[in-house]
Write an enzyme that holds these catalytic residues in place. Structure first.
Site, PDB file in Angstrom:
ATOM      1  N   GLY A  43       0.899  -1.323   0.052  1.00  0.00           N
ATOM      2  CA  GLY A  43       0.062   0.026  -0.006  1.00  0.00           C
ATOM      3  C   GLY A  43       0.842   1.228   0.191  1.00  0.00           C
ATOM      4  CB  ALA A  44      -0.041   4.932   0.334  1.00  0.00           C
ATOM      5  N   GLY A  46       3.228   1.213   3.253  1.00  0.00           N
ATOM      6  CA  GLY A  46       3.944  -0.199   3.252  1.00  0.00           C
ATOM      7  C   GLY A  46       3.233  -1.381   2.890  1.00  0.00           C
ATOM      8  CB  VAL A  48      -1.074  -5.477   3.842  1.00  0.00           C
ATOM      9  CG1 VAL A  48      -2.099  -6.409   4.713  1.00  0.00           C
ATOM     10  CG2 VAL A  48      -1.488  -4.127   3.989  1.00  0.00           C
ATOM     11  CE  LYS A  64      -1.283   1.047   6.609  1.00  0.00           C
ATOM     12  NZ  LYS A  64      -2.363   2.000   6.920  1.00  0.00           N
ATOM     13  CG  ASP A 158      -8.089   7.936   1.244  1.00  0.00           C
ATOM     14  OD1 ASP A 158      -8.650   8.244  -0.003  1.00  0.00           O
ATOM     15  OD2 ASP A 158      -7.148   6.887   1.187  1.00  0.00           O
ATOM     16  CG  ASN A 163      -9.054   3.183   2.101  1.00  0.00           C
ATOM     17  OD1 ASN A 163      -8.138   2.208   2.105  1.00  0.00           O
ATOM     18  ND2 ASN A 163      -8.672   4.520   2.075  1.00  0.00           N
ATOM     19  CG  ASP A 176      -5.673   3.178   5.221  1.00  0.00           C
ATOM     20  OD1 ASP A 176      -5.213   3.975   6.122  1.00  0.00           O
ATOM     21  OD2 ASP A 176      -5.327   3.152   3.978  1.00  0.00           O
TER      22      ASP A 176
END
Length: 327
Positions: A43-44, A46, A48, A64, A158, A163, A176
């Site tokens: 993901g943005a 890091g 998962v 995560k 977001d 998400n 998230d």
């Protein structure tokens, strides 16, 4: 958290003290676990991973791992732990543990076996209409909880299909909270911040020098509700068409051509009254003027047919003549 080798599962298992809301985890244990965890996605902030609880070999978890502990990542981590640790709702992902030793930052969540709403909606086959409707209801309830039922009001900032995760029963869980904005009641009218979120779901006020409120989540929900109705990605739609999904949907509503939104979806065609109500709710949510958008409590009531929905104005018009929804 304790780590032990699981021959059956092929990776390290995790044991958490489930008597607590969430556990603070020793990095020395997590490091060993991370070496054996199955990779899920990047993901943005890091990567998962997937793991299993040592105390219950049938219970999986998602870990995560933040890639870089820079100022933005550090802020996301602390916010996420603080927010999720004090929330509990069937439509929110539950935090089980975390690690914050040195430069190591990890979050341990429930594992959602049916992936994201994005994969569910925009895959090869179209999900059943009634299932999509129930998912929309669940997301609305989760947002209402964040906005109105938490001790500290939470703005997610977001909201998008990526998400929203689906559990084994396809119950939607909002995930998230890294970009979440926590506001005390007396701060909600005065808070200002930099742009947060994802292109395609931004509320117009992010680009103006105005206060940011829970109504940014309402706007994003409206966009996503249209995606749930149409099974079309707003981002992909804007790349292939001259107009945005929200504009196209409003034109279909205005011209009384709602059947264009659902194409060959016979289940939806047989439920046109509810389809129209959902589209109207979505149009109210995507009004450019935040004061015209309903609260998530009103959205939930309108979706479920508890209160009537009035005819919405064009989303792009600024006017004081239409009725505004008060919290």
């Amino acid at each position: 958290m304790k780590a032990q080798k699981s021959k059956k599962m092929g990776f390290m298992a995790m044991k958490l003290d489930m008597s607590k809301a969430y556990d603070r985890v020793k990095w020395e244990y997590v490091a060993r676990i991370m070496e054996k965890l199955g990779f899920c996605e990047k993901g943005a902030f890091g990567t998962v991973y997937k793991g299993v609880l040592a105390s219950d070999s049938k219970r999986f978890v998602a870990v995560k791992k933040l890639g870089k502990v820079v100022e933005e990542g550090e802020k996301e981590f602390k916010t996420e732990v603080s927010v999720i640790g004090q929330t509990h709702h069937k439509n929110l992902v539950r935090l089980l543990g975390y690690c914050d030793e040195g430069q190591n930052r990890l979050l341990v969540y429930e594992y959602m076996s049916n992936g994201s709403l994005a994969s569910f909606l925009f895959g090869i086959s179209r999900p059943h209409w009634n299932q999509r409707v129930q998912i929309a209801f669940g997301i609305a309830r989760g947002l209402m909880y964040l906005h109105e039922e938490c001790s500290t009001q939470i703005i997610h900032c977001d909201i998008k299909p990526q998400n929203i995760l689906l559990d084994e029963y396809f119950t939607p869980r909002i995930a998230d909270f890294g970009l979440a904005k926590l506001l005390l009641a007396e701060q909600t009218r005065a808070a200002r911040t930099g742009i947060r979120g994802t292109i395609g779901y931004f509320a117009p006020e992010w680009f103006r020098k105005v206060s940011i409120s829970v109504k940014v989540d309402v706007y994003s929900f409206g966009v996503m509700l249209l995606e749930i109705i149409c099974c079309k990605s707003s981002v992909a739609f804007s790349l292939g068409e001259e107009e945005a999904l929200v504009d196209w949907a409003y034109e279909c509503y205005k011209d009384k051509k709602l059947d264009k939104l659902i194409e060959n979806d016979e289940e939806a065609r047989n439920d046109m009254k509810r389809l129209e109500r959902l589209v109207i709710v979505a149009i109210w949510c995507i009004q450019e003027d935040p004061s015209l958008r309903p609260s998530m409590k009103k959205v939930t009531q309108m979706l479920e047919g508890v209160i009537e929905v009035s005819v919405p104005p064009s989303p792009s018009l600024f006017t004081s003549s239409p009725p505004s929804f008060k919290k």
